[in-house]
Design an enzyme around this catalytic site. Structure first.
Site, PDB file in Angstrom:
ATOM      1  N   ASP A 134       0.870  -1.179   0.000  1.00 27.16           N
ATOM      2  CA  ASP A 134       0.000   0.000   0.000  1.00 27.16           C
ATOM      3  C   ASP A 134       0.906   1.228   0.000  1.00 27.16           C
ATOM      4  OD1 ASP A 134      -2.382   1.585   0.328  1.00 27.16           O
ATOM      5  OD2 ASP A 134      -1.852   1.840   2.433  1.00 27.16           O
ATOM      6  N   SER A 135       0.307   2.393  -0.219  1.00 30.05           N
ATOM      7  CA  SER A 135       1.072   3.635  -0.177  1.00 30.05           C
ATOM      8  C   SER A 135       1.542   3.972   1.243  1.00 30.05           C
ATOM      9  CB  SER A 135       0.212   4.781  -0.706  1.00 30.05           C
ATOM     10  OG  SER A 135      -1.013   4.812   0.003  1.00 30.05           O
TER      11      SER A 135
ATOM     12  N   CYS B 153      -3.868  -1.194  -1.911  1.00 29.45           N
ATOM     13  CA  CYS B 153      -4.211   0.209  -2.182  1.00 29.45           C
ATOM     14  C   CYS B 153      -5.176   0.294  -3.382  1.00 29.45           C
ATOM     15  CB  CYS B 153      -2.913   0.936  -2.505  1.00 29.45           C
ATOM     16  SG  CYS B 153      -3.120   2.641  -3.003  1.00 29.45           S
TER      17      CYS B 153
ATOM     18  N   GLU C 215      -5.441   9.685   9.183  1.00 30.01           N
ATOM     19  CA  GLU C 215      -4.039   9.644   9.626  1.00 30.01           C
ATOM     20  C   GLU C 215      -3.822  10.481  10.884  1.00 30.01           C
ATOM     21  OE1 GLU C 215      -1.071   9.521   6.672  1.00 30.01           O
ATOM     22  OE2 GLU C 215      -2.125   7.768   5.881  1.00 30.01           O
TER      23      GLU C 215
ATOM     24  N   CYS D  12     -11.261   2.903  -0.611  1.00 32.64           N
ATOM     25  CA  CYS D  12      -9.940   3.404  -0.196  1.00 32.64           C
ATOM     26  C   CYS D  12      -9.577   2.696   1.100  1.00 32.64           C
ATOM     27  CB  CYS D  12     -10.021   4.917   0.018  1.00 32.64           C
ATOM     28  SG  CYS D  12      -8.537   5.639   0.736  1.00 32.64           S
TER      29      CYS D  12
ATOM     30  N   HIS E 237      -8.274   3.615   3.740  1.00 35.75           N
ATOM     31  CA  HIS E 237      -8.502   4.317   5.009  1.00 35.75           C
ATOM     32  C   HIS E 237      -9.973   4.389   5.421  1.00 35.75           C
ATOM     33  CE1 HIS E 237      -4.465   5.530   4.070  1.00 35.75           C
ATOM     34  NE2 HIS E 237      -4.362   6.340   5.114  1.00 35.75           N
TER      35      HIS E 237
HETATM   36  N1  DGL Z   1      -4.050   3.731  -0.096  1.00 34.94           N
HETATM   37  C1  DGL Z   1      -4.744   4.749  -0.850  1.00 34.94           C
HETATM   38  C2  DGL Z   1      -5.961   4.118  -1.530  1.00 34.94           C
HETATM   39  O1  DGL Z   1      -6.513   3.118  -1.082  1.00 34.94           O
HETATM   40  C3  DGL Z   1      -5.153   5.901   0.024  1.00 34.94           C
HETATM   41  C4  DGL Z   1      -4.001   6.750   0.508  1.00 34.94           C
HETATM   42  C5  DGL Z   1      -3.232   7.411  -0.618  1.00 34.94           C
HETATM   43  O2  DGL Z   1      -3.769   8.329  -1.280  1.00 34.94           O
HETATM   44  O3  DGL Z   1      -2.117   7.005  -0.841  1.00 34.94           O
HETATM   45  O4  DGL Z   1      -6.385   4.608  -2.542  1.00 34.94           O
END
Ligand code: DGL
Length: 276
Positions: A19-20, A82, A160, A192, A194
């Site tokens: 993931d990011s 992600c 976050e 997403c 989050h």
């Molecule tokens: N992990 C990203 C997603 O699910 C969200 C956070 C980001 O923008 O990197 O799209």
């Protein structure tokens, strides 16, 4: 074109998840619950977060580098936890690497079609995910539906910061949700990593009858199916492990991750670009 890598897989090899940042821990947590014997390697690209506002080229480049790193660590399957990376890079990674690769969008789309009776489906995600129209395409491949999308760029920083309830979070949720709710959706895809952490405040502002689709849950089930089909489910050899890698700031990852993961995170290792 990059050559496909020949990869020998063994069922007790780990599953790689990336993931990011730390958001994909929601996905890792569900996988661990459903598949407790599996060893898991997590990579959070904390040097490049957020992916949601970056170009496709950049996200594809980061995703390829991370996938190569995971393959070097002998993973038997890669999960793109992600949504933005799934939207931009899934098909490219599938063409580049030999191990099975699973993104979060297909399974979320499938679950939303199954849940929706009115065929009015809402999707919330990052700018990248929404602009890619990946959810619209996947949903319509299964069943023609009216898909209404809304990007929610302030949701990631809210999570976050841990501001998942209270006046500010309420105001932001209302701002994004009011236009979507006017479309009479009966299903809402939390597109997403989050957003599952905002379920409480979303539910407070959204009629109980609207079904939430949590891609973390749906993808975990998809992984079980893929591993079963390929006879790659881990056996109990007593060597299960969980490993965490990031591209920057392991301390911050550990602190934030501990708030949202099911257990304390230890030994987060930083990997430099050159080492990958
Ligand atoms: N992990 C990203 C997603 O699910 C969200 C956070 C980001 O923008 O990197 O799209």
């Amino acid at each position: 074109m990059q050559r496909r890598k020949e990869t020998k897989v063994l069922s007790n090899n780990p599953i790689g998840i990336f993931d990011s940042g730390f958001g994909g821990l929601t996905v890792m947590s569900k996988i661990n619950k459903l598949l407790p014997l599996e060893s898991l390697i997590y990579f959070g690209d904390t040097a490049h977060i957020p992916y949601g506002s970056k170009s496709k080229n950049a996200v594809v480049r980061f995703s390829k580098e991370i996938a190569s790193f995971l393959i070097k660590n002998h993973v038997k399957l890669i999960v793109i936890a992600c949504n933005t990376a799934s939207a931009f890079a899934l098909s490219i990674l599938k063409r580049t690497f030999d191990v099975p690769i699973v993104g979060v969008i297909e399974s979320g789309a499938k679950a939303s079609v199954l849940a929706s009776k009115s065929k009015n489906i809402g999707v919330i995600g990052t700018e990248g995910t929404v602009n890619s129209e990946s959810y619209i395409n996947e949903i319509n491949k299964i069943s023609k539906s009216n898909v209404y999308q809304q990007s929610c760029p302030l949701f990631v920083p809210l999570v976050e910061e841990g501001w998942i309830s209270g006046k500010i979070a309420d105001a932001v949720v209302k701002k994004y949700m009011v236009p979507l709710l006017k479309k009479h959706i009966d299903t809402l895809v939390l597109g997403c990593t989050h957003y599952p952490l905002l379920k409480g405040i979303l539910r407070k502002n959204i009629n109980e009858k609207i079904v939430f689709i949590d891609s973390a849950e749906t993808v975990a089930q998809e992984i079980v199916n893929v591993l079963k089909q390929k006879s790659l489910l881990a056996t109990n050899d007593g060597n299960k492990f969980l490993k965490f890698y990031v591209s920057d700031n392991p301390k911050k990852f550990q602190t934030i991750g501990n708030k949202f993961f099911w257990k304390k995170i230890h030994n987060v290792k930083k990997i430099d670009m050159e080492q990958r």
